[in-house]
Design an enzyme around this catalytic site. Structure first.
Site, mmCIF file in Angstrom:
data_model
loop_
_atom_site.group_PDB
_atom_site.id
_atom_site.type_symbol
_atom_site.label_atom_id
_atom_site.label_comp_id
_atom_site.label_asym_id
_atom_site.label_seq_id
_atom_site.Cartn_x
_atom_site.Cartn_y
_atom_site.Cartn_z
ATOM 1 C CB THR A 47 -55.263 -1.020 42.272
ATOM 2 O OG1 THR A 47 -56.209 -1.497 43.236
ATOM 3 C CG2 THR A 47 -55.183 0.496 42.406
ATOM 4 C CE1 TYR A 71 -52.142 -0.088 46.153
ATOM 5 C CE2 TYR A 71 -54.453 -0.719 45.977
ATOM 6 C CZ TYR A 71 -53.129 -0.898 45.615
ATOM 7 O OH TYR A 71 -52.805 -1.880 44.713
#
Ligand code: UDP
Length: 259
Positions: A47, A71
């Site tokens: 990501t 995250y």
């Protein structure tokens, strides 16, 4: 190809252990199995949240990775595990650092069906099909041209094609591994995305200005020169209206099914 994971930045702030379980610990278990079974190639959904708030836009793969939310950290830890495993075992990998994935299969066979979705374009097309009465704009005071958050939205169709190209490369190269940004090298603000949704739907979707969400950076845009140089991959559906149109078509399929 390892896609499974938890993907909601604010949730990762309030429940980080969920993210370290599903994104980090579960991938450790999967890697162990891959080593035991002699899996030769590994593609990982990483990501853009692995970067820190970029000091510059667009962000390059060699820029500092200091995630500003759990995250991003949960995925960065996994990147490190994969790198270390690949150094010790006959396995090569490609970590694709996804920017903001959106759209749906252009042929309407599949798309995002998440209940309680949180991602902007999904939310906006839900509003367009009457599932929501408005869209929240989280933060209008960012250091961006119109004050709303800027992201690099990539069509899922192009992202899927990047995986196929990456796998073919891993098979051909056998030992070399790659970490690549998967984006288009251009950003749109929340307002620009919502303008596109209004344009495509011919509606004026109500916008509710709200405070910033926890963990949100102002802008994240991919420098995609590495992926363009490494893979025989060229974006096919990178027009914002096309992304919105495909997301909307899929949302209408879902609305029809729910009737
Ligand atoms: N966003 C928004 N309203 C929403 C959902 C998202 O304003 O209902 C904003 C969010 O603050 C960010 C951008 O849209 O600036 C993209 O957020 P999203 O959750 O889609 O993806 P993220 O970048 O967090 O992975």
């Amino acid at each position: 190809m390892h896609f499974a994971g938890s993907v909601v930045v604010p949730e990762s702030v309030s429940d980080s252990l969920k993210y370290y379980r599903s994104n980090t610990a579960a991938t450790r278990a999967l890697l162990e199995s891959a080593v035991v079974e002699g899996v030769p190639h590994f593609i990982f959904s990483s990501t853009a949240a692995t970067y820190s708030t970029p000091v510059k836009v667009p962000v390059v793969e060699t820029d500092p990775t200091v995630p500003i939310n759990p995250y991003g950290m949960s995925k960065l830890m996994t990147e490190a595990m994969i790198r270390d495993v690949a150094a010790a075992h006959p396995i090569n990998y490609c970590a694709l650092r996804y920017f903001n994935v959106a759209g749906a299969d252009p042929q309407g066979r599949s798309g995002q069906s998440t209940v309680g979705a949180t991602h902007l374009i999904k939310i906006a097309v839900e509003a367009a099909t009457g599932k929501r009465d408005a869209v929240s704009v989280f933060g209008t005071d960012f250091d961006t041209p119109d004050g709303t958050g800027v992201r690099d939205y990539i069509h899922v169709h192009d992202l899927a094609a990047a995986h196929v190209a990456a796998l073919e490369l891993l098979v051909a190269e056998l030992t070399k591994s790659h970490t690549l940004n998967a984006g288009y090298n251009r950003g749109f603000s929340v307002n620009e995305v919502l303008d596109a949704v209004d344009r495509v739907t011919n509606l004026t979707i109500q916008r509710r200005h709200e405070r910033r969400r926890a963990g949100d950076p102002a802008a994240l845009v991919a420098d995609n020169s590495a992926i363009l140089a490494t893979l025989p991959w060229r974006p096919q559906r990178d027009d914002l209206d096309t992304i919105v149109r495909d997301a909307l078509a899929w949302e209408r399929v879902l609305a029809e099914r729910a009737r």
